[in-house]
Each structure stands twice: as structure tokens, then as C-alpha cells.
Design a protein around this motif. Sequence first.
Motif, PDB file in Angstrom:
ATOM      1  N   ILE A  50       1.464  -1.644   0.000  1.00 36.94           N
ATOM      2  CA  ILE A  50       0.171  -0.093  -0.216  1.00 36.94           C
ATOM      3  C   ILE A  50       0.996   1.564   0.139  1.00 36.94           C
ATOM      4  O   ILE A  50       0.950   2.453  -0.776  1.00 36.94           O
ATOM      5  N   LYS A  51       1.883   1.233   1.050  1.00 35.30           N
ATOM      6  CA  LYS A  51       3.319   2.441   0.831  1.00 35.30           C
ATOM      7  C   LYS A  51       3.275   2.402  -0.506  1.00 35.30           C
ATOM      8  O   LYS A  51       3.327   3.954  -1.059  1.00 35.30           O
ATOM      9  N   LEU A  52       3.894   1.451  -0.900  1.00 37.98           N
ATOM     10  CA  LEU A  52       4.721   1.347  -2.063  1.00 37.98           C
ATOM     11  C   LEU A  52       3.713   2.658  -3.486  1.00 37.98           C
ATOM     12  O   LEU A  52       4.288   3.084  -4.576  1.00 37.98           O
ATOM     13  N   ARG A  53       2.680   2.034  -2.862  1.00 37.88           N
ATOM     14  CA  ARG A  53       0.956   2.346  -4.183  1.00 37.88           C
ATOM     15  C   ARG A  53       1.157   3.739  -4.370  1.00 37.88           C
ATOM     16  O   ARG A  53       0.809   3.680  -5.144  1.00 37.88           O
ATOM     17  N   GLU A  54       1.257   3.861  -3.130  1.00 32.75           N
ATOM     18  CA  GLU A  54       1.371   5.464  -2.669  1.00 32.75           C
ATOM     19  C   GLU A  54       1.723   6.364  -4.160  1.00 32.75           C
ATOM     20  O   GLU A  54       1.933   8.149  -4.503  1.00 32.75           O
ATOM     21  N   SER A  61       3.509  -2.104 -11.296  1.00 36.67           N
ATOM     22  CA  SER A  61       4.726  -0.600 -10.761  1.00 36.67           C
ATOM     23  C   SER A  61       4.730  -1.221  -9.462  1.00 36.67           C
ATOM     24  O   SER A  61       6.064  -1.229  -8.539  1.00 36.67           O
ATOM     25  N   ALA A  62       3.658  -0.890  -8.336  1.00 39.99           N
ATOM     26  CA  ALA A  62       4.249  -0.906  -6.735  1.00 39.99           C
ATOM     27  C   ALA A  62       4.156  -2.946  -6.803  1.00 39.99           C
ATOM     28  O   ALA A  62       5.244  -2.738  -5.965  1.00 39.99           O
ATOM     29  N   ASP A  63       3.507  -4.162  -7.571  1.00 36.80           N
ATOM     30  CA  ASP A  63       4.395  -5.252  -7.771  1.00 36.80           C
ATOM     31  C   ASP A  63       5.848  -4.788  -7.171  1.00 36.80           C
ATOM     32  O   ASP A  63       6.459  -5.699  -7.068  1.00 36.80           O
ATOM     33  N   ARG A  64       6.535  -4.698  -8.612  1.00 37.76           N
ATOM     34  CA  ARG A  64       7.565  -4.337  -9.427  1.00 37.76           C
ATOM     35  C   ARG A  64       8.793  -3.853  -7.948  1.00 37.76           C
ATOM     36  O   ARG A  64       9.579  -4.108  -8.072  1.00 37.76           O
ATOM     37  N   LEU A  68      11.723  -5.506  -5.140  1.00 40.32           N
ATOM     38  CA  LEU A  68      13.054  -4.959  -4.542  1.00 40.32           C
ATOM     39  C   LEU A  68      13.370  -4.988  -3.309  1.00 40.32           C
ATOM     40  O   LEU A  68      14.459  -4.431  -3.334  1.00 40.32           O
ATOM     41  N   THR A  69      12.379  -5.155  -2.813  1.00 45.58           N
ATOM     42  CA  THR A  69      12.407  -5.547  -1.599  1.00 45.58           C
ATOM     43  C   THR A  69      13.243  -6.594  -0.745  1.00 45.58           C
ATOM     44  O   THR A  69      12.582  -7.295  -1.603  1.00 45.58           O
TER      45      THR A  69
END
Length: 107
Positions: A50-54, A61-64, A68-69
Motif C-alpha cells: 500500500i505504501k509503495l502504491r502511493e 509498478s508497485a509489484d515491481r 526489490l525489497t
Amino acid sequence: MNLPEIITKLQEGGLSPGDLAEMKSQLAGHYAFYAGQWEEILKRKAAQWIKLREFTKSDNSADRQYELTEDGKAEIIYRLKLKVIEKLMSGISTRIRVAEGESKSQW
């Protein structure tokens, strides 16, 4: 016995049905461990994603970005290890069935 050792022994062949059953049992233990680790990662994934999706324009793109985390990389590794274990257990089951058939002179 760890996964590489089990794989090596299976490749070498010449294992008794009892050896195969023991390996299958050990693989079940490995599977349970890795599934538990993957479960913990999935519990954290939602909040991180959710944080990445923001900050991204799409879900992909958020999945990619998540991949990487550290958790994302670990999730991929655990998912692949579980697949490997499933395939090994399936192959072992086949070998055990063949050995049973041979012992009954069905092959």
C-alpha cells in the motif's frame, strides 16, 4: 538433510523405498518451514505494498517495486523453494509407487 543433499542423493539413484519415504518426510518438514516463512512475509506485504502504491502509477509498478525489497526477494525465493519441494515429493512418490509395483511383480 538439506535440499541440495536430497537432490544429490535422488540424482545418484539406488535408493530403497524406505530411504525415499524418509526423504519425503524430510521434504514435508522443509515445506512446512518455508510455507511458514512465506506466510509471515505475506502478512507484512499488504502494508508495504500500500505504501509503495502511493508513489507509483500502477499496480504492476508497485509489484515491481515490492519485488526489490528484502521481503519481496524473500517471497520469490520461498515460492520457488516450495515449487522445488513439491516436484521432489512428486518424483519420490512416483519412485515409491514403481517400487511397490515391482515388489508385486506388476511391472
